[in-house]
Design an enzyme around this catalytic site. Structure first.
Site, PDB file in Angstrom:
ATOM      1  N   LYS A 173       0.843  -1.191   0.000  1.00 57.62           N
ATOM      2  CA  LYS A 173       0.000   0.000   0.000  1.00 57.62           C
ATOM      3  C   LYS A 173       0.885   1.250   0.000  1.00 57.62           C
ATOM      4  CE  LYS A 173      -1.996  -1.451   3.737  1.00 57.62           C
ATOM      5  NZ  LYS A 173      -2.873  -1.733   4.892  1.00 57.62           N
ATOM      6  N   THR A 204      -8.757   9.528   8.166  1.00 54.06           N
ATOM      7  CA  THR A 204      -8.474   8.263   7.484  1.00 54.06           C
ATOM      8  C   THR A 204      -8.270   7.100   8.461  1.00 54.06           C
ATOM      9  OG1 THR A 204      -6.120   8.844   7.436  1.00 54.06           O
ATOM     10  CG2 THR A 204      -7.436   9.397   5.482  1.00 54.06           C
ATOM     11  N   GLY A 206      -8.607   3.800  10.271  1.00 51.06           N
ATOM     12  CA  GLY A 206      -9.228   2.536   9.902  1.00 51.06           C
ATOM     13  C   GLY A 206      -9.050   2.125   8.455  1.00 51.06           C
ATOM     14  N   THR A 207      -8.264   2.881   7.704  1.00 48.96           N
ATOM     15  CA  THR A 207      -8.117   2.598   6.275  1.00 48.96           C
ATOM     16  C   THR A 207      -7.606   1.178   6.017  1.00 48.96           C
ATOM     17  OG1 THR A 207      -7.595   4.934   5.926  1.00 48.96           O
ATOM     18  CG2 THR A 207      -7.107   3.423   4.120  1.00 48.96           C
ATOM     19  N   GLY A 208      -6.547   0.778   6.721  1.00 53.28           N
ATOM     20  CA  GLY A 208      -5.952  -0.532   6.460  1.00 53.28           C
ATOM     21  C   GLY A 208      -6.880  -1.676   6.831  1.00 53.28           C
ATOM     22  N   CYS A 209      -7.556  -1.555   7.976  1.00 55.10           N
ATOM     23  CA  CYS A 209      -8.512  -2.586   8.396  1.00 55.10           C
ATOM     24  C   CYS A 209      -9.626  -2.710   7.364  1.00 55.10           C
ATOM     25  CB  CYS A 209      -9.123  -2.227   9.750  1.00 55.10           C
ATOM     26  SG  CYS A 209      -7.940  -1.910  11.063  1.00 55.10           S
TER      27      CYS A 209
END
Length: 263
Positions: A173, A204, A206-209
């Site tokens: 990412k 932003t 929580g983007t990865g979860c």
């Protein structure tokens, strides 16, 4: 039968990341979400004020309870605070006949550590080999491989370094780079470059979860890895654009952005 997806991750009391984000994402994408709680955090828009991991036996019992009775079409892993938890979860997903999306969570959006340094080797040698797709961000790439990504040209080198640990696919990412939000998905031969405009929105959390859960939802529906990742990227891009202020710090992405009626 509605596809079933299991998240194995920590609880975010603020509702923006962790299991709460995972379940919201799964609902938004039309699958039935289930959860194994690995840790409880005291967390808000300003950071993580405390974290308490659950005993391995509690994590294992939750997992077996869900998988043995209800079954799963995909599993997603998030916060696994210790080497003991990493190894137990790696063993569980290795023995489950379903694709696994591994988000090797190392630090929170606010920079708070969520993985013990002593657990890194277990992530490399036990968890990543069990992954259908691994989704590290650039900070996690450094933690796991020592490779520092400073431009798009470095993404291939980072992907190769992570693939050496055994996941079938890796999604590097590139959201922390400047310019467009560019990610690289590869299995070591095929390459898929995913680009999206960068939204000027600091909310932003929580983007990865959210991205990892969206990928798992697509895989549970029977999509190929490239198609699941492409659709997940589209969903997360919209969620980032619609992210909103919450508390006094960094707000969450909007998991329900597709349901909002225009004013």
């Amino acid at each position: 039968m509605i596809p079933r997806v299991l998240t194995v991750a920590g609880s975010d009391s603020g509702g923006g990341a962790g299991v709460q984000a995972d379940l919201k994402t799964m609902l938004a994408l039309g699958v039935h979400g289930m959860s194994v709680i690995t840790a409880v955090t005291a967390q808000n828009s300003l950071g993580v004020q405390g974290a308490w991991e659950l005993p391995v036996e509690a994590v294992r019992a939750q997992y077996r309870s869900v998988v043995d009775d209800i079954g799963v079409q995909a599993v997603k892993t998030g916060m696994l605070a210790s080497a003991e938890l990493v190894e137990a979860v790696a063993e569980l997903i290795s023995g489950t006949d379903a694709p696994a999306v591994v988000d090797p969570v190392g630090v929170s959006k606010h920079g708070d550590p969520l993985l013990a340094a002593s657990a890194l080797d277990s992530v490399r040698t036990r968890l990543l080999p069990a992954a259908t797709v691994a989704t590290p961000n650039l900070d996690e790439v450094i933690q796991l491989t020592g490779v520092r990504v400073e431009s798009e040209d470095d993404l291939r080198r980072a992907a190769a370094a992570v693939l050496e640990y055994g996941p079938r696919w890796v999604l590097i990412k590139g959201g922390h780079l400047s310019g467009d939000a560019v990610d690289l998905l590869t299995d070591g031969s095929a390459e898929h470059w995913l680009r999206a405009p960068r939204h000027d929105n600091r909310h932003t959390h929580g983007t990865g979860c959210t991205l990892a859960s969206a990928i798992a939802s697509g895989l549970a529906k029977g999509l190929s890895v490239p198609k699941a990742v492409t659709q997940a990227k589209e969903y997360v891009t919209g969620a980032i654009a619609a992210g909103f202020a919450l508390g006094a710090g960094i707000g969450p992405v909007d998991h329900g952005w597709r349901f909002r009626s225009p004013e």
